[in-house]
Design a protein around this motif. Sequence first.
Motif, PDB file in Angstrom:
ATOM      1  N   GLU A 134       8.111  -3.758  -4.053  1.00 21.27           N
ATOM      2  CA  GLU A 134       8.407  -3.893  -5.479  1.00 21.27           C
ATOM      3  C   GLU A 134       9.103  -5.216  -5.777  1.00 21.27           C
ATOM      4  OE1 GLU A 134      10.296  -0.468  -7.158  1.00 21.27           O
ATOM      5  OE2 GLU A 134       8.564   0.831  -6.782  1.00 21.27           O
ATOM      6  N   ALA A 135       9.862  -5.730  -4.814  1.00 23.94           N
ATOM      7  CA  ALA A 135      10.500  -7.037  -4.997  1.00 23.94           C
ATOM      8  C   ALA A 135       9.456  -8.149  -5.118  1.00 23.94           C
ATOM      9  CB  ALA A 135      11.441  -7.330  -3.837  1.00 23.94           C
ATOM     10  N   HIS A 136       8.234  -7.864  -4.645  1.00 22.16           N
ATOM     11  CA  HIS A 136       7.143  -8.841  -4.726  1.00 22.16           C
ATOM     12  C   HIS A 136       6.053  -8.369  -5.691  1.00 22.16           C
ATOM     13  CE1 HIS A 136       9.124 -10.019  -0.940  1.00 22.16           C
ATOM     14  NE2 HIS A 136       8.693 -11.228  -1.238  1.00 22.16           N
ATOM     15  N   ASP A 137       6.415  -7.479  -6.628  1.00 21.14           N
ATOM     16  CA  ASP A 137       5.503  -6.989  -7.659  1.00 21.14           C
ATOM     17  C   ASP A 137       4.289  -6.270  -7.079  1.00 21.14           C
ATOM     18  OD1 ASP A 137       4.797  -6.530 -10.325  1.00 21.14           O
ATOM     19  OD2 ASP A 137       3.492  -8.287 -10.391  1.00 21.14           O
ATOM     20  N   VAL A 138       4.521  -5.523  -6.012  1.00 18.51           N
ATOM     21  CA  VAL A 138       3.481  -4.703  -5.388  1.00 18.51           C
ATOM     22  C   VAL A 138       4.003  -3.266  -5.356  1.00 18.51           C
ATOM     23  CG1 VAL A 138       2.030  -4.354  -3.344  1.00 18.51           C
ATOM     24  CG2 VAL A 138       2.794  -6.668  -3.962  1.00 18.51           C
ATOM     25  N   LEU A 139       3.172  -2.302  -5.678  1.00 19.10           N
ATOM     26  CA  LEU A 139       3.610  -0.919  -5.766  1.00 19.10           C
ATOM     27  C   LEU A 139       3.179  -0.112  -4.546  1.00 19.10           C
ATOM     28  CD1 LEU A 139       2.758  -0.154  -9.506  1.00 19.10           C
ATOM     29  CD2 LEU A 139       4.847  -1.140  -8.535  1.00 19.10           C
ATOM     30  N   LEU A 140       4.077   0.741  -4.055  1.00 18.11           N
ATOM     31  CA  LEU A 140       3.729   1.703  -3.013  1.00 18.11           C
ATOM     32  C   LEU A 140       3.295   2.981  -3.719  1.00 18.11           C
ATOM     33  CD1 LEU A 140       3.592   2.416  -0.004  1.00 18.11           C
ATOM     34  CD2 LEU A 140       5.961   3.227  -0.169  1.00 18.11           C
ATOM     35  N   ILE A 141       2.041   3.331  -3.561  1.00 14.85           N
ATOM     36  CA  ILE A 141       1.470   4.468  -4.276  1.00 14.85           C
ATOM     37  C   ILE A 141       1.882   5.777  -3.604  1.00 14.85           C
ATOM     38  CG2 ILE A 141      -0.675   5.566  -5.032  1.00 14.85           C
ATOM     39  CD1 ILE A 141       0.036   2.867  -6.427  1.00 14.85           C
ATOM     40  N   THR A 142       2.302   6.729  -4.420  1.00 14.25           N
ATOM     41  CA  THR A 142       2.751   8.036  -3.930  1.00 14.25           C
ATOM     42  C   THR A 142       1.574   8.991  -3.788  1.00 14.25           C
ATOM     43  OG1 THR A 142       4.932   7.776  -4.959  1.00 14.25           O
ATOM     44  CG2 THR A 142       4.210  10.028  -4.480  1.00 14.25           C
ATOM     45  N   LEU A 143       1.459   9.615  -2.618  1.00 13.62           N
ATOM     46  CA  LEU A 143       0.461  10.653  -2.388  1.00 13.62           C
ATOM     47  C   LEU A 143       1.136  12.014  -2.450  1.00 13.62           C
ATOM     48  CD1 LEU A 143      -0.481   8.199  -0.114  1.00 13.62           C
ATOM     49  CD2 LEU A 143      -2.382   9.807  -0.008  1.00 13.62           C
ATOM     50  N   VAL A 144       0.526  12.955  -3.159  1.00 10.87           N
ATOM     51  CA  VAL A 144       1.032  14.328  -3.181  1.00 10.87           C
ATOM     52  C   VAL A 144      -0.117  15.282  -2.901  1.00 10.87           C
ATOM     53  CG1 VAL A 144       2.887  13.755  -4.799  1.00 10.87           C
ATOM     54  CG2 VAL A 144       0.716  14.620  -5.670  1.00 10.87           C
ATOM     55  N   THR A 145       0.227  16.428  -2.343  1.00  7.18           N
ATOM     56  CA  THR A 145      -0.763  17.469  -2.071  1.00  7.18           C
ATOM     57  C   THR A 145      -0.279  18.766  -2.711  1.00  7.18           C
ATOM     58  OG1 THR A 145       0.256  18.313  -0.043  1.00  7.18           O
ATOM     59  CG2 THR A 145      -1.192  16.390   0.180  1.00  7.18           C
TER      60      THR A 145
END
Length: 247
Positions: A134-145
Amino acid sequence: MNAIETTLATTNKAFIAYMMGNQTLVKDYQTLVAQGATIVEIGVPFTDPVADGPVIQAAGLKALRAGVTLQGLLTTIGTITAKPAPIVLMTYLNPLFAIGYESFAQQCQRNGVSGVIVPDMPFEESHQLRQLLEAHDVLLITLVTATSTGERLTQMLKKARGFIYAVTVKGVTGERRAFNPAIYDFLAELRTKTTVPVMAGFGIASTEQVKALLPHCDGVIVGSRIVDLLEAGESAPIGSLIQATKQ
């Protein structure tokens, strides 16, 4: 706003097209964009892809034999000058360890990667990578089940940005003939708990399935079927899948 968030803010129902990162990456990306994909997810080939079914496993092994690496993919993505569909990388942890989180985040930003999916990273261990990305304007996408429940699900949804990857089946990726009817309730319930767009993924292979899922979510993710069609050089059926989200 990140490119994913900006794109989805003006999209009614999204279509996220998965492709394998390989030697035809640029051509395949352009094909998916031309057919109307909202976002393109690019898989990083890996020797032990625990979340992937036989189609994507085979495509990954073929790419590995051709010498494709995460480092090489990042460089190739950087050569795509116009990215009307934001790019999300799907990778496993080992390639990230090899590069290092900080270097990976920097290279994602430099080469125009907007999001990252890491299916073998537990949510509880994702804080450091999420912060660096996020500090580099990139998102970690959340996976849910459907098995993600209670306080854990609440915390996952709080951290989610871009979109939520809602896994629609038990097991690995790959085409399914039908879905458990309970998945529709799962998707609808997720949407009541978050303002982040909910995308349904795993097992989707037909326009009928796309249309059945769309009333309960904000878009779909199609992988194995897209990989098969790209391999066969058939772009028209990809367009038909994507158009199902626009009808």
